[in-house]
Each structure stands twice: as C-alpha cells, then as structure tokens.
Design an enzyme around this catalytic site. Structure first.
Site, PDB file in Angstrom:
ATOM      1  N   ASP A 206       0.827  -1.205   0.000  1.00  0.00           N
ATOM      2  CA  ASP A 206       0.000   0.000   0.000  1.00  0.00           C
ATOM      3  C   ASP A 206       0.864   1.260   0.000  1.00  0.00           C
ATOM      4  O   ASP A 206       1.973   1.272   0.551  1.00  0.00           O
ATOM      5  CB  ASP A 206      -0.905   0.024   1.239  1.00  0.00           C
ATOM      6  CG  ASP A 206      -2.058  -0.955   1.133  1.00  0.00           C
ATOM      7  OD1 ASP A 206      -2.512  -1.206   0.007  1.00  0.00           O
ATOM      8  OD2 ASP A 206      -2.509  -1.460   2.177  1.00  0.00           O
TER       9      ASP A 206
ATOM     10  N   ARG B   4      -1.648  -1.276  -8.460  1.00  0.00           N
ATOM     11  CA  ARG B   4      -3.007  -0.897  -8.064  1.00  0.00           C
ATOM     12  C   ARG B   4      -3.117   0.633  -8.141  1.00  0.00           C
ATOM     13  O   ARG B   4      -2.383   1.348  -7.471  1.00  0.00           O
ATOM     14  CB  ARG B   4      -3.325  -1.349  -6.641  1.00  0.00           C
ATOM     15  CG  ARG B   4      -4.736  -0.899  -6.173  1.00  0.00           C
ATOM     16  CD  ARG B   4      -4.905  -1.064  -4.677  1.00  0.00           C
ATOM     17  NE  ARG B   4      -4.728  -2.443  -4.269  1.00  0.00           N
ATOM     18  CZ  ARG B   4      -4.323  -2.813  -3.057  1.00  0.00           C
ATOM     19  NH1 ARG B   4      -4.023  -1.907  -2.140  1.00  0.00           N
ATOM     20  NH2 ARG B   4      -4.192  -4.090  -2.751  1.00  0.00           N
TER      21      ARG B   4
END
Length: 309
Positions: free
Chosen positions: A135, A185
């Site tokens: 992330d 992502r």
C-alpha cells in the site's frame, strides 16, 4: 470541505476516543472490517471467493514506531498466509501490506527493517502460492515506498505497488512502473495532502485517474483499477478493449462493504473483481479515510453512532 474534515478527524485522538467508545461504532466496523482476528479475515475471504470474487487482505495498523510492534505485524502476516494456504484460498487471495506498519516509520534504520520484514512476508507468500501488494501512504513516504518495493522486485518480480491518482507525480510513476510483469493498483488516494503535491478537487483527481489508467492499460504490466466510481469503471473497461486486453490481464478492486452488489455484477460479467478486506483492532484511521472517500456513507455512520445497541 466534508472530505477534508473527515481526513482531519482521522488524525484526531479526541475524535477517535469518542467514536471508539460509542456502542454504535460496532455496526460500522462490522460493515467495513472483517473482524479483529485472523480467522475472521480468512472466513470473509472464503465467503467472497465462494461468490466468485478475489480478495486482498490488510492487517490494519500503520505508523508503527516500536520495533517489537513491527515484528508482531510481520508475524501476523505470516500467520495469515499460513491460514489462507491451509484453507486452500491462496489461488484467489493475496495480502496488502503498509510498510509503515512493519518498520518504515522507525526512527533508526526504518527502511532497512521494513525491507527485511517485507522480504519475509513475500517469501511466505511465495511459499503459499500467492502475492503481496504494498500500500501507498501519505506523500512523505512515497519515495521510500517505491525504493523498497523496487528492491523487493529483484527477488519477487510479482510484488505489487499502489499508486495514488491524487498525487501530481503519479502519472509519471505509472509510466515508470508499467513494465512487463509489474502489478500496479491505481487508487484515488485517501490521505490529507497539501495542494503543492496533490490535486484537491474531485474533478482534477478523476481526470488524473483516467490519465493514469490510460498509461497502465497501454503498458505491459497488470493494472489493478481500484475505484467504486461507475464512470471510471466504464472507462477502464473501454480502455481494456482499446488496448486489446483480454479478461484476466487486468482487474477491478473495491473495498469490503462498499458497493457489494456491483462487485458481484462485475464478477458475474466475467471481470476479475478483487475485494480489499481489512481486519484487526486498529480500524479507526482506516474507517475515517473510507468515509472521506465516500461521504455518502456518513449518514449510515451517524445513525450507527447514535444507536444504543
């Protein structure tokens, strides 16, 4: 303005204490968080996979400033991967890791410790037959995160990275990471950032998201389009057709508890649809940022807090 207020609340200890004491907060947490324990996360992943969805699981927590806590988070991921493999879920479930949770924020040798812990998680994932996506957090960690993930990719070329469309730099980062084999992502971003580094208006962020999608979908990597916006999903699908991408060469991602019917619709249409599933007790900051991303959920949140159940 509402989004900025919610992001400010994410860093407020006073607001956190108030909300965590509210009995109604349990209803909100249950909607967006799998539960406090590893078994809760595995059970939710199992149910999603039964519905034809994919999962990526995040152990909640960030900005760890204690080395022992960083070790505990690493070990939590190792246990999670072991349980996912034992349940036969790793072909359809991976994990998401915040580097600040495994040592990046430590005052001494933070990057080195985070890299060591991340390496251990990647090794466990490889043994389990799955992958890891790292992330992205606030903009002050971007260069460090990209550096660590680039280092990890020497041994684990499948290691995924998250890029945030609201940062002004991200279009260039997408070009750098749209290489063969890369997994990226793309999300809008959920931290409170200054105008000097991030777009502030929704339209600006959406336009940046589209530009970044174009770069990733035209590249040779594996784009993971993380959005709940119907128009951006439609554009993503159109870009796949324009670039000759087959089903399976990209995927959509959404958050657990947000637009579940749309998640199932996309999966039923043959798209790869992955659900981001958080678990653990450190849910407050995560929840505030989710509300900031989707203020429409604020009414549900407020009603839950006022509940006496």
């Amino acid at each position: 303005m509402l989004r900025r207020t919610l992001l400010a609340a994410a860093g407020s200890e006073r607001t956190r204490a108030l909300i965590e004491r509210s009995p109604g907060s349990r209803q909100v947490v249950k909607r967006y968080v799998a539960g406090p324990a590893t078994d809760d996360a595995v059970a939710v992943a199992d149910a999603l996979i039964e519905d034809g969805l994919l999962a990526t699981i995040d152990h909640l927590g960030e900005d760890t400033t204690d080395s022992n806590q960083a070790i505990l988070v690493k070990e939590a991921y190792l246990l999670l991967l072991e349980r996912l493999a034992a349940a036969g879920l790793t072909p359809h479930a991976e994990v998401s890791v915040k580097l600040s949770a495994i040592g990046q924020s430590l005052s001494s040798d933070g990057e080195k410790i985070a890299l060591e812990h991340a390496h251990a998680v990647c090794e466990a994932a490889q043994r389990a037959g799955t992958t890891v996506t790292f992330d992205m957090e606030d903009h002050t960690t971007t260069d460090s995160t990209l550096k660590i993930v680039s280092e990890l990719r020497r041994d684990y070329p499948w290691a995924g990275i998250v890029l945030q469309a609201y940062l002004r730099r991200t279009e260039a980062d997408c070009k750098d990471f749209a290489a063969p084999g890369s997994r990226v992502r793309l999300c809008k971003g959920a931290y409170r950032e200054p105008e000097s580094v991030a777009y502030q208006e929704k339209q600006e962020v959406d336009l940046s998201f589209v530009r970044c999608m174009r770069t990733l979908m035209a590249g040779e990597g594996y784009p993971m389009l993380a959005t709940h916006d119907p128009r951006l999903i439609e554009i993503g699908g159109a870009l796949a057709v324009r670039n000759g991408r087959s089903i399976g060469s990209y995927e959509f991602q959404m958050l657990f508890g947000v637009r579940p019917h749309e998640q199932k619709r996309l999966a039923a249409a043959g798209e790869r649809m992955r659900v981001y599933v958080p678990y653990g007790s450190e849910w407050y900051g995560y929840l505030m940022r989710r509300l900031a991303e989707r203020p429409a959920n604020l009414g549900f949140f407020a009603r839950s807090l006022l509940s006496k159940d």
